[in-house]
Design a protein around this motif. Structure first.
Motif, PDB file in Angstrom:
ATOM      1  N   LYS A 237     -29.949  23.071 -48.056  1.00 15.67           N
ATOM      2  CA  LYS A 237     -29.716  23.216 -47.055  1.00 15.67           C
ATOM      3  C   LYS A 237     -30.113  21.612 -46.491  1.00 15.67           C
ATOM      4  O   LYS A 237     -31.413  21.317 -46.644  1.00 15.67           O
ATOM      5  N   HIS A 238     -29.036  21.381 -46.077  1.00 12.61           N
ATOM      6  CA  HIS A 238     -29.012  20.012 -45.474  1.00 12.61           C
ATOM      7  C   HIS A 238     -28.391  19.896 -44.354  1.00 12.61           C
ATOM      8  O   HIS A 238     -27.764  20.658 -43.381  1.00 12.61           O
ATOM      9  N   ILE A 239     -29.577  19.700 -42.991  1.00 11.98           N
ATOM     10  CA  ILE A 239     -28.969  19.833 -40.891  1.00 11.98           C
ATOM     11  C   ILE A 239     -29.152  18.216 -40.714  1.00 11.98           C
ATOM     12  O   ILE A 239     -30.246  17.522 -41.161  1.00 11.98           O
ATOM     13  N   VAL A 240     -27.902  18.326 -40.338  1.00  5.29           N
ATOM     14  CA  VAL A 240     -28.497  16.690 -39.269  1.00  5.29           C
ATOM     15  C   VAL A 240     -28.072  16.640 -37.534  1.00  5.29           C
ATOM     16  O   VAL A 240     -27.365  18.049 -37.433  1.00  5.29           O
ATOM     17  N   MET A 241     -28.483  16.166 -36.871  1.00  2.00           N
ATOM     18  CA  MET A 241     -28.577  16.447 -35.652  1.00  2.00           C
ATOM     19  C   MET A 241     -28.462  15.015 -34.829  1.00  2.00           C
ATOM     20  O   MET A 241     -28.876  14.031 -35.221  1.00  2.00           O
ATOM     21  N   TRP A 242     -27.429  15.109 -33.980  1.00  2.00           N
ATOM     22  CA  TRP A 242     -26.368  13.349 -33.692  1.00  2.00           C
ATOM     23  C   TRP A 242     -27.164  13.820 -31.933  1.00  2.00           C
ATOM     24  O   TRP A 242     -26.426  13.881 -31.161  1.00  2.00           O
ATOM     25  N   ARG A 243     -27.469  12.114 -31.672  1.00  2.00           N
ATOM     26  CA  ARG A 243     -28.072  12.463 -29.651  1.00  2.00           C
ATOM     27  C   ARG A 243     -26.747  10.904 -29.782  1.00  2.00           C
ATOM     28  O   ARG A 243     -25.993   9.862 -30.716  1.00  2.00           O
ATOM     29  N   LEU A 244     -25.126  11.135 -28.804  1.00  2.00           N
ATOM     30  CA  LEU A 244     -24.116  10.067 -28.789  1.00  2.00           C
ATOM     31  C   LEU A 244     -24.207  10.135 -27.842  1.00  2.00           C
ATOM     32  O   LEU A 244     -25.587  10.077 -26.784  1.00  2.00           O
ATOM     33  N   ARG A 245     -23.454   8.398 -27.837  1.00  2.00           N
ATOM     34  CA  ARG A 245     -23.559   7.564 -26.558  1.00  2.00           C
ATOM     35  C   ARG A 245     -22.557   8.651 -25.370  1.00  2.00           C
ATOM     36  O   ARG A 245     -21.665   8.858 -25.586  1.00  2.00           O
ATOM     37  N   GLU A 246     -23.198   7.336 -24.263  1.00  2.00           N
ATOM     38  CA  GLU A 246     -22.046   8.038 -23.280  1.00  2.00           C
ATOM     39  C   GLU A 246     -20.475   7.984 -23.338  1.00  2.00           C
ATOM     40  O   GLU A 246     -19.478   8.503 -22.769  1.00  2.00           O
ATOM     41  N   GLU A 247     -20.000   7.080 -23.962  1.00  2.00           N
ATOM     42  CA  GLU A 247     -19.377   6.585 -24.372  1.00  2.00           C
ATOM     43  C   GLU A 247     -18.142   5.761 -25.837  1.00  2.00           C
ATOM     44  O   GLU A 247     -19.194   5.053 -26.145  1.00  2.00           O
ATOM     45  N   ALA A 248     -17.651   7.058 -26.436  1.00  2.00           N
ATOM     46  CA  ALA A 248     -17.133   5.935 -27.865  1.00  2.00           C
ATOM     47  C   ALA A 248     -16.479   6.195 -28.294  1.00  2.00           C
ATOM     48  O   ALA A 248     -15.626   7.145 -27.871  1.00  2.00           O
ATOM     49  N   ASN A 249     -15.121   5.269 -29.095  1.00  2.75           N
ATOM     50  CA  ASN A 249     -14.242   5.722 -29.885  1.00  2.75           C
ATOM     51  C   ASN A 249     -13.237   6.209 -28.446  1.00  2.75           C
ATOM     52  O   ASN A 249     -12.300   6.889 -28.716  1.00  2.75           O
ATOM     53  N   GLY A 250     -12.999   5.409 -27.788  1.00  2.00           N
ATOM     54  CA  GLY A 250     -12.399   5.862 -26.090  1.00  2.00           C
ATOM     55  C   GLY A 250     -12.495   6.581 -25.681  1.00  2.00           C
ATOM     56  O   GLY A 250     -11.974   7.732 -24.969  1.00  2.00           O
ATOM     57  N   MET A 251     -13.278   7.730 -25.662  1.00  2.58           N
ATOM     58  CA  MET A 251     -13.544   8.794 -25.888  1.00  2.58           C
ATOM     59  C   MET A 251     -15.197   8.955 -24.968  1.00  2.58           C
ATOM     60  O   MET A 251     -15.996   8.192 -25.386  1.00  2.58           O
TER      61      MET A 251
END
Length: 101
Positions: free
Chosen positions: A3-17
């Protein structure tokens, strides 16, 4: 099985979105890998409804036949393309890999 589990915290804005749009794009790109990479048995991504302090925006739950399949997934061109997109949007990441019976 691995099992491979990954979690991401994202930037407020990136990739124009914004954050939410990037989260949904990541979910779609990850789930789009289903059936396309040898040894990848299952892949599911979820997007948090609300992110609390210290929380994460996106989670990946995936299963592989074995550790070798996970290693090959990491360098597969389709995965690398998704990873490159995620890297531009991610502010933080947590991962755990473990074998199950």
């Amino acid at each position: 099985m691995v099992k491979h589990i990954v979690m991401w915290r994202l930037r407020e804005e990136a990739n124009g979105m914004g954050r939410r749009e990037n989260a949904l794009a990541i979910k779609g790109r990850l789930e789009g890998l289903s059936g396309k990479i040898p040894g990848l048995l299952r892949i599911e991504a979820g997007v948090a409804d609300e992110v609390s302090e210290g929380g994460y925006d996106v989670v990946l739950l995936s299963e592989f036949t074995d550790m070798q399949a996970l290693a090959l997934y990491q360098i597969h061109p389709l995965h690398e393309a998704v990873r490159d997109f995620i890297v531009t949007a991610a502010a933080g990441r947590a991962v755990v890999d473990f074998e199950t019976a």
